[in-house]
Design a protein around this motif. Structure first.
Motif, PDB file in Angstrom:
ATOM      1  N   GLU A 161     -21.257  23.211  23.815  1.00  9.92           N
ATOM      2  CA  GLU A 161     -22.466  24.348  22.973  1.00  9.92           C
ATOM      3  C   GLU A 161     -21.494  25.852  22.203  1.00  9.92           C
ATOM      4  O   GLU A 161     -22.243  25.762  21.287  1.00  9.92           O
ATOM      5  N   ARG A 165     -21.958  26.525  17.945  1.00  6.89           N
ATOM      6  CA  ARG A 165     -22.249  27.963  17.320  1.00  6.89           C
ATOM      7  C   ARG A 165     -21.432  27.763  16.642  1.00  6.89           C
ATOM      8  O   ARG A 165     -21.840  28.738  15.656  1.00  6.89           O
ATOM      9  N   VAL A 358     -26.836  19.754  23.316  1.00  2.85           N
ATOM     10  CA  VAL A 358     -26.009  19.085  24.145  1.00  2.85           C
ATOM     11  C   VAL A 358     -26.520  18.591  25.388  1.00  2.85           C
ATOM     12  O   VAL A 358     -28.016  19.381  25.443  1.00  2.85           O
TER      13      VAL A 358
END
Length: 416
Positions: A161, A165, A358
């Motif tokens: 993740e 991001r 995810v």
């Protein structure tokens, strides 16, 4: 442009000249003339034969650019470099002709006036060089942000993740920069509002921006502001379109009785200068670049049958105009092939990230990695090409300045 020591095209970078196979001087062209011509008495440098050979040389360069004989795609970094190299080579050959004629005292006052007018026209291209180098700096910022997004997702191991991001943040920053720069080039407003208004036409998201995506863009607008070029080396009111009009103003086809003198070569050099300036300001981000895409700034078209270089020149002008009208290029920050590829690959990666959840499945991870690899390849090619192109634009700048100084040193011009 910062003052730097001038370096010739052979020493400014380690790669061979793009025109090394054709960069012959007028003397070598004379050696290749037919036996019947060689049998005639050798005329002084700067005579009619030299001037005709110069025009044939210009025609050969433009024909190569038109046909892509070097293997470069039209408006790629390599193609722009070949165009600038053609300008530098032709300018140098005309300079040699003029210098030899001056030493012999064979350059009359009307010819000196033509050379001086060409020098004044070339000076107007200095701002184009400065604006183009500013634009290349902006492209470097885009490449760095895109490279961050790609490299994060190509790291060994599973994609987590945090990596998504970070890549999404880099792409959001990139999107804001591209939209702002495209709006500035078109003379309009920028920012996230401009992005949302034009989102259907061009973005790194889907057909409609999701609330989370819009919020991400809004937050990235302020955080990416330190990447922006807040000041150009040209004035705030400078316009690429107006500068092109100034370069082409008064560039008229020589009259019939002038065709055998210096007027025709000077005219051909002025047309080549305008083409090089036009290609530069449309290829990379420049103020008012959108208006420069229009053909209203073009000087009077040369008759196709009157000059050997006219057909390829007119064909290149037509192709530049067509590229600017393409639907997928009108809203781009530049016509440069690598910019277009960066925008497309970054958009594909952003869409792959938006579709990912995810933990990533094998298919989704493969899709993200494939898009990241494509973007990384574009960034690598862009990074390798931007520095040599920047050096070449700098070289054009200094060559124009040096040629102008040599012209001002002419006894006829300074009254000695």
């Amino acid at each position: 442009m910062p003052a730097t020591d001038f370096q010739g095209s052979s020493s400014s970078h380690s790669h061979p000249s793009p025109f090394s196979s054709f960069g012959r001087s007028l003397l070598s062209l004379r050696r290749d003339t037919p036996a019947s011509a060689a049998a005639s008495p050798v005329m002084p440098f700067g005579d009619e034969a030299d001037l005709e050979a110069f025009q044939l040389h210009v025609a050969a360069h433009l024909a190569e650019l038109r046909g892509g004989e070097g293997g470069e795609e039209f408006l790629s970094i390599a193609w722009i470099r070949r165009l600038l190299e053609a300008f530098l080579l032709c300018q140098e050959e005309l300079r040699v002709v003029v210098a030899h004629a001056r030493r012999r005292g064979a350059l009359p006052a009307p010819a000196e006036k033509l050379v001086s007018e060409l020098g004044e026209r070339a000076l107007k291209a200095l701002d184009v060089c400065n604006a183009a180098r500013d634009g290349l700096d902006q492209v470097r910022r885009w490449e760095r942000l895109a490279g961050i997004a790609a490299s994060v997702l190509l790291a060994p191991g599973e994609i987590h993740e945090g990596q998504l991001r970070r890549a999404r943040k880099a792409l959001s920053d990139l999107s804001v920069l591209l939209i702002d720069d495209a709006a500035a080039a078109a003379g309009g407003g920028g920012g996230v509002a401009s992005f949302l208004a034009s989102h259907r036409n061009r973005s790194f998201g889907r057909a409609r921006a999701s609330p989370s995506r819009a919020a991400s863009l809004a937050s990235s607008s302020s955080s990416s502001s330190h990447f922006r070029s807040l000041s150009w080396s040209v004035s705030r009111t400078w316009s690429a379109a107006r500068q092109l009009q100034a370069i082409g103003a008064g560039l008229a086809v020589p009259r019939t009785h002038e065709a055998s003198g210096l007027a025709a070569p000077v005219y051909s050099m002025g047309c080549l200068l305008h083409l090089a300036a036009w290609a530069l300001v449309t290829a990379v981000p420049c103020p008012d670049r959108g208006s420069a895409l229009q053909a209203h700034h073009l000087p009077t078209a040369p008759p196709r049958a009157a000059f050997p270089w006219a057909p390829p020149l007119l064909a290149l002008q037509e192709r530049l105009t067509e590229e600017g009208k393409r639907k997928d290029r009108r809203n781009s920050c530049g016509l440069l092939k690598e910019i277009h590829a960066l925008e497309k690959c970054a958009q594909r990666l952003a869409e792959a990230i938006d579709a990912a959840t995810v933990p990533l499945t094998g298919e989704r991870e493969a899709e993200v990695r494939e898009a990241a690899a494509e973007l990384a390849a574009v960034c690598a090619a862009m990074k390798d090409g931007l520095e040599p192109l920047d050096r070449q634009v700098r070289e054009v700048f200094h060559r124009i300045v040096r040629s102008r100084m040599e012209g001002l040193d002419s006894p006829m011009l300074n009254g000695d």
